[in-house]
Design an enzyme around this catalytic site. Structure first.
Site, short mmCIF file in Angstrom:
data_model
loop_
_atom_site.label_atom_id
_atom_site.label_comp_id
_atom_site.label_asym_id
_atom_site.label_seq_id
_atom_site.Cartn_x
_atom_site.Cartn_y
_atom_site.Cartn_z
CE1 TYR A 1 -21.46 17.12 -12.79
CE2 TYR A 1 -20.27 17.13 -10.71
CZ TYR A 1 -21.46 17.22 -11.40
OH TYR A 1 -22.63 17.41 -10.75
CG HIS B 1 -6.99 -0.60 -5.31
ND1 HIS B 1 -5.75 -1.03 -4.86
CD2 HIS B 1 -7.27 0.50 -4.58
CE1 HIS B 1 -5.32 -0.23 -3.91
NE2 HIS B 1 -6.22 0.72 -3.72
NE ARG C 1 -3.40 0.07 2.85
CZ ARG C 1 -4.05 -0.06 3.99
NH1 ARG C 1 -4.12 0.92 4.85
NH2 ARG C 1 -4.64 -1.21 4.27
#
Length: 867
Positions: free
Chosen positions: A130, A86, A40
């Site tokens: 967006y 993931h 990670r």
């Protein structure tokens, strides 16, 4: 009841395993910490990625989001990453992807974003529904050859998909873009670097595996931040390069400008890496209100995405720019330090790496990728060649093959018959022959099969040679790295400033001649001398510096990067600056405000520059003087030793009376002859010995009489009759006329007189603007107020009598004038003459060098053009 439950209790007791809680917590936490460290928070040293970034780029590649394809909604990519690779929060994936597209966070962006991706002021990006994304061109190179078995694949979290354990990157991503992360018990904070420098370092390592870190630092000089800034001091950087741990201090870039009202403005044009511009502006405002920073009237953040960073501080009338700048560095994030902590995963374990470790690990990974790619290509080529070989065998026995197939009841029977026919075909070839289309049996198609087979055999031989020759594999790596550098490499964004106590700086600086340029408004830069082309006399010229409309280049000076410059200002102050401390810029760039480099007092400006090789050379210093002159004809001589101890605040070099200004400074050996010239065209010649030496604070004595209020001194030269016997006096007028004259034509007089005519000043020539002592081997560089610069050979300028008006050296546009002249040593700065690049002198059909020397006192109209 007790009897019924007794056996059950005994059974449950046997299933309970007593565990020491301390041991259990230790084991569980170690497992968790290793998961965080490896899976990670820390990047892999090979591709420089944490798993989330690797999965984002791989998912985009799988979706076909290449740089030449249309954008797709960010939410589509985030969903792909979450669903397949993931299984974490969508925010964590989206913000990781956004960062890959932000050019103020990434030195080289890997994702091409469309829409609102936030800004440097701390505004958040728009929601993922967006914005749109696709891979950047450089990001595609992170995935080059992934389909060629170059890296290992592993199962995803639910074993339903396969994902790469590493990306086969062609770019040294970890060094180029850096990384940061907090794991358990350790953290990483790696700085971004310049792609061109890192690739040069990789190539240098390939060429010499025993290369030292100091030698690598000749290529990879220091971190290079996407937001620019100034790296202040190299000790921490050097420690980081050598040990993997260090501290780099970064300052914002700023300039000082004067408004028409006379008040000064400090304009911040770059902030340190990861500094929020709005927060910085607000903090400055708070410190001004709290009286911690004094002298600031108003501060405003005028930054935008189009023009970049611009934070404006308006100073009060009594505000001193240098004092405010130092307070900003001390109390705000305009000066920030970053801890270098190069921790990355190497072969599954976290390690602290120095510069050489980082480069060697990447190069060895590239070697593995190139080897595996070649092996894959060889396997595929051999497979194809094997099939083509079967085709050729079938074509050689075409009639028998057709008869055999027609006689077979099923494809399986036909296949077995082909294998057992005795032609050496195996099952793969037999299947391929049965699937062969009839059109491949034509004569032309047969030739194509033969040609393809021959090409494949050549390729197979080449691939086997690559696999058997390690040197060739590393040459391929170098070639591919060079291609990346040529395509995506750029210049440094972050400048490097060395501290005074870093005594070994000169060892890190390449010694070379550079042109120092200072504009009328005080912008300074250094440029490699070979950027200026040599041209014919009378040519139109090339642009020598990009300046504002009211600005023009005033000083051009050639010096070595290892020398020290002495700056003399019009108010009589002297400042010191090492040449390598002057920011480097292109020929057409504006440069940096000189107030940011030396502490000029308000309203003062640099008038003269002296190049000193070594102020610590006692013999040289004690044997030389500095001669200064002012516009009103005052001259003064002071021992160089008085200027041999640099001070950051400068020292007083001459006391200038009101209404006068320092004009020129020259270094002499005590045996020189001095000449001074005035705007009206007069010049005087006298001995240096007639000027008695005085201390730094003295006023000086009269050198030439300047009786007209509009007249003033425009130049001074100091010549040793023994060592400079071959030199001549060069004078240039403001409208481009000039000539050379022998020293002997100027009679020897006492200082303080009116002198004699040195050029015939007319309305056509304009007033005299400069005087130089030149030799035939030198070049002359002329700069106009418009920024046009031209370089020509001194030997091609006519030698005429002192009373003539000279020949035209440069064509000048209406309203333009010559601003500065300087000489360059042609032997030190080799620049080819661009033959035919510019036309000959106006009104002339002669070519340069064809003319004969004119009569000694001929006028400009009478003489033939000389180039």
């Amino acid at each position: 009841m007790e009897e019924n439950f007794g056996p059950q209790e005994t059974q449950d007791t046997n299933r309970i395993i007593p565990v020491n809680i301390e041991e259990q917590m230790k084991t569980a936490y170690i497992d968790y910490s290793m998961s965080v460290i490896v899976g990670r928070a820390l990047p892999d040293v090979r591709d420089g990625f944490k798993p989330v970034h690797r999965r984002i780029l791989f998912a985009m590649n799988e979706l076909g989001l290449n740089a030449n394809k249309p954008y797709k909604k960010s939410a589509r990519v985030v969903g792909e990453v979450l669903g397949k690779y993931h299984p974490h929060g969508d925010g964590s994936v989206y913000f990781a992807m956004v960062r890959l597209a932000q050019d103020w966070n990434m030195r080289y962006t890997l994702v091409d974003g469309q829409g609102n991706f936030g800004n440097q002021d701390g505004d958040d990006p728009a929601a993922m529904r967006y914005t749109e994304v696709r891979l950047a061109k450089l990001g595609e190179h992170m995935l080059d050859d992934i389909e060629k078995d170059t890296v290992d694949f592993q199962l995803n979290f639910d074993d339903s998909e396969k994902e790469p354990s590493i990306l086969p990157t062609r770019i040294p991503q970890l060094l180029v873009n850096g990384s940061s992360g907090i794991a358990v018990g350790m953290a990483t904070n790696m700085m971004p670097h310049n792609l061109s420098e890192v690739i040069d370092g990789c190539i240098a390592y390939i060429d010499n595996r025993e290369i030292t870190i100091d030698e690598l630092m000749e290529h990879v000089k220091a971190p290079d931040f996407p937001t620019g800034g100034i790296i202040y001091g190299m000790e921490g950087v050097k420690a980081g390069m050598h040990t993997g741990r260090g501290r780099v201090v970064v300052r914002g870039q700023l300039t000082v400008e004067t408004k028409p009202s006379g008040r000064e403005q400090i304009i911040i044009t770059a902030v340190p890496y990861q500094v929020n511009r709005d927060s910085l502006t607000n903090r400055i405002g708070e410190l001004v209100n709290e009286k911690v920073i004094e002298g600031v009237a108003h501060v405003n953040n005028e930054s935008n995405n189009k023009e970049g960073t611009r934070i404006v501080l308006d100073l009060k009338r009594d505000g001193v720019a240098n004092v405010v700048i130092n307070q900003l560095y001390k109390h705000t994030e305009l000066q920030t330090s970053f801890g270098i902590n190069n921790v990355a995963i190497v072969k599954g374990r976290p390690r602290t790496l120095n510069l050489k470790d980082l480069i060697s690990e990447f190069v060895e990974f590239r070697h593995e990728v190139v080897t595996r790619r070649t092996q894959y290509e060889l396997r595929e080529a051999e497979k194809r060649a094997h099939i083509l070989q079967g085709y050729l065998i079938a074509l050689d026995h075409l009639d028998e093959v057709i008869a055999l197939i027609r006689a077979s009841a099923t494809p399986d029977v036909a296949r077995e018959a082909l294998i057992n026919a005795g032609w050496g075909l195996d099952e793969i070839q037999a299947r391929a022959i049965l699937e062969l289309r009839l059109q491949r049996l034509t004569g032309m198609e047969r030739e194509k099969i033969k040609e393809e087979y021959d090409q494949l055999m050549t390729l197979i031989a080449d691939l086997r040679d690559i696999l058997g020759n390690e040197g060739r594999r590393y040459e391929i790596i170098k070639t591919e790295l060079t291609e990346i550098k040529d395509k995506y490499g750029d210049k440094r964004k972050s400048e490097i400033t060395y501290l005074d106590n870093e005594v070994s700086i000169k060892d890190l600086i390449k010694e070379e001649d550079v042109v120092i340029t200072i504009s009328h408004l005080g912008y300074i830069k250094r440029t490699p001398a070979d950027e200026f082309r040599s041209q014919r006399r009378g040519g139109r010229g090339v642009l020598g510096g990009k300046t504002r409309d009211e600005d023009y280049i005033e000083h051009l000076f050639v010096a070595s990067t290892h020398h020290t410059l002495l700056f003399f200002t019009e108010k009589g102050r002297c400042y010191w600056l090492n040449v390598y401390q002057i920011p480097e810029g292109e020929k057409t760039s504006k440069g940096r405000a000189i107030q940011n480099l030396i502490q000029l007092i308000p309203g003062d400006k640099v008038r003269a520059i002296l190049d000193v090789k070594d102020l610590k050379d006692e013999e040289f210093v004690s044997g030389h003087n500095i001669v200064l002159c002012t516009k009103k004809g005052v001259i003064k001589k002071t021992a160089l030793v008085d200027f041999s101890r640099p001070r950051t605040t400068g020292v007083n070099a001459i006391t200038v009376i009101e209404g006068d200004e320092l004009l020129e400074a020259r270094m002499t050996d005590g045996n020189s002859e001095i000449m001074m010239a005035v705007k009206s065209g007069r010049a005087i010649r006298f001995s240096e010995k007639s000027v008695r030496p005085t201390g730094r604070g003295a006023i000086g004595v009269g050198g030439i009489e300047v009786d007209d209020a509009k007249d003033e001194v425009v130049g001074m030269i100091c010549v040793n009759p023994e060592t400079d016997a071959s030199k001549t006096v060069l004078v240039v007028s403001e409208k481009g006329f000039g000539k050379r004259t022998a020293f002997d034509e100027y009679r020897f007089t006492n200082r303080g007189g009116k002198g004699v005519k040195t050029i015939s000043v007319t309305e056509k020539t304009g007033n005299l603007v400069g005087m130089l002592a030149v030799s035939q081997t030198e070049d002359l560089m002329i700069t106009c107020k418009s920024g046009v610069t031209i370089r020509m050979k001194v030997a091609n300028i006519s030698e005429l009598g002192r009373a003539t008006q000279g020949v035209k050296l440069i064509r000048i546009d209406e309203g333009d004038e010559i601003a500065a002249i300087t000489q360059l040593d042609e032997e030190e700065i080799q620049v080819e003459i661009m033959e035919g690049e510019t036309p000959a002198v106006e009104g002339s059909s002669e070519t340069p060098g064809d003319a004969t020397p004119p009569a000694e006192n001929a006028s400009e109209e009478e003489q033939p053009p000389v180039a």
